[in-house]
Design an enzyme around this catalytic site. Structure first.
Site, PDB file in Angstrom:
ATOM      1  N   HIS A  90       0.718  -1.252  -0.085  1.00  0.00           N
ATOM      2  CA  HIS A  90       0.036   0.045  -0.041  1.00  0.00           C
ATOM      3  C   HIS A  90       0.904   1.108  -0.155  1.00  0.00           C
ATOM      4  CE1 HIS A  90      -2.917   2.843   0.810  1.00  0.00           C
ATOM      5  NE2 HIS A  90      -2.706   3.146   2.002  1.00  0.00           N
ATOM      6  N   HIS A  92       0.822   5.742  -0.875  1.00  0.00           N
ATOM      7  CA  HIS A  92       0.153   7.018  -1.384  1.00  0.00           C
ATOM      8  C   HIS A  92       0.947   7.551  -2.250  1.00  0.00           C
ATOM      9  CE1 HIS A  92      -1.735   7.157   2.661  1.00  0.00           C
ATOM     10  NE2 HIS A  92      -2.458   6.171   2.056  1.00  0.00           N
ATOM     11  N   ASP A 115       1.743  -4.727 -20.567  1.00  0.00           N
ATOM     12  CA  ASP A 115       2.516  -5.894 -20.182  1.00  0.00           C
ATOM     13  C   ASP A 115       2.505  -6.327 -18.777  1.00  0.00           C
ATOM     14  OD1 ASP A 115       4.241  -5.820 -22.456  1.00  0.00           O
ATOM     15  OD2 ASP A 115       5.794  -4.855 -21.744  1.00  0.00           O
ATOM     16  N   HIS A 155      -7.653   8.133  -1.970  1.00  0.00           N
ATOM     17  CA  HIS A 155      -6.954   7.409  -1.024  1.00  0.00           C
ATOM     18  C   HIS A 155      -5.505   7.111  -1.508  1.00  0.00           C
ATOM     19  CE1 HIS A 155      -6.206   4.090   2.230  1.00  0.00           C
ATOM     20  NE2 HIS A 155      -5.315   4.799   2.205  1.00  0.00           N
ATOM     21  N   TYR A 209       8.414 -13.707 -18.912  1.00  0.00           N
ATOM     22  CA  TYR A 209       9.055 -13.581 -17.756  1.00  0.00           C
ATOM     23  C   TYR A 209       8.655 -14.642 -16.949  1.00  0.00           C
ATOM     24  CZ  TYR A 209      10.678  -9.085 -19.017  1.00  0.00           C
ATOM     25  OH  TYR A 209      11.530  -8.302 -19.557  1.00  0.00           O
TER      26      TYR A 209
HETATM   27 ZN   LIG Z   1      -3.440   4.604   3.164  1.00  0.00          ZN
END
Ligand SMILES: [Zn+2]
Length: 215
Positions: A90, A92, A115, A155, A209
């Protein structure tokens, strides 16, 4: 896994995806209903394998002296509901979060996007921290979608992968294409890539890959 997850946080810093402590990596412990995640509020240069925390798939602390990241519930929800996912990230990061702030998916206008993401990078719902809303939004958006990243509205980015390194790569690539497509928009309308070509690029890249979709 503690070492892998601790070390990968340095990549978030290196690629300029995080400010202060606002970003986290987790990794599922293979064969166990457990995952390793960043401790809450500890700065990136103080992260060590020893101060990583271990949680069960309900997000409860199993091992560790610190409390887990405040995003732990979202990570846990993803691991519970997407059994093939072995890593969650996660951030920002600036450009990707700017797309999220507008609630606009990043259109597939670069071969690198075809890709890595197999199409657009989708928008997830607006969701508040505190319960399973964020996790539900991630899973609802990414299940059955080729993209390994979702822009949660207003977010930021959640990305997934077969392991934490793959999820970090998706977070890095997401910010990279978010920036390029943003810049392209400044002087005109980016050209879409035909779906047939997106499919060909995606298949080739995933095979070359040796990577399979995490879902
Ligand atoms: Zn966050």
């Amino acid at each position: 896994m503690r070492k892998a997850v601790a070390d990968l946080h340095a990549e978030l810093v290196r690629y300029n995806l995080v400010a202060w402590t606002a970003g986290n990596v987790s990794g599922r412990i293979p064969g166990e209903d457990l995952f390793v995640i960043k401790p809450s509020g500890v700065s990136y240069d103080e992260l060590t394998p020893e101060n990583m925390v271990v949680c069960d798939l309900d997000g409860n602390l199993v091992e560790g002296e610190h409390s887990p990241s405040s995003d732990t519930a979202a990570h846990a929800y993803v691991y519970r509901n997407m059994p093939d996912v072995g890593g969650v990230v996660h951030t920002h990061s600036t450009y990707a979060s700017a797309w999220a702030a507008r609630g606009e998916a990043i259109p597939c206008v670069l071969t690198a996007m075809a890709d890595e993401f197999g199409g657009e990078i989708p928008i997830g719902p607006f969701a508040l921290i505190g319960d399973d809303s964020i996790g539900q939004g991630i899973v609802e958006t990414l299940k059955g979608h080729r993209s390994k990243a979702v822009l949660m509205r207003n977010h930021g980015v959640f990305s997934i992968g077969k392991d934490p390194k793959a999820a970090v790569k998706a977070a890095v690539m997401c910010e990279d294409v978010a920036r390029t497509v943003h810049v392209a928009r400044q002087l005109g309308e980016p050209l879409p890539i035909p779906q047939d070509d997106i499919d060909r690029l995606y298949d080739r890249y995933q095979n070359v890959y040796g990577q399979r979709s995490p879902r």
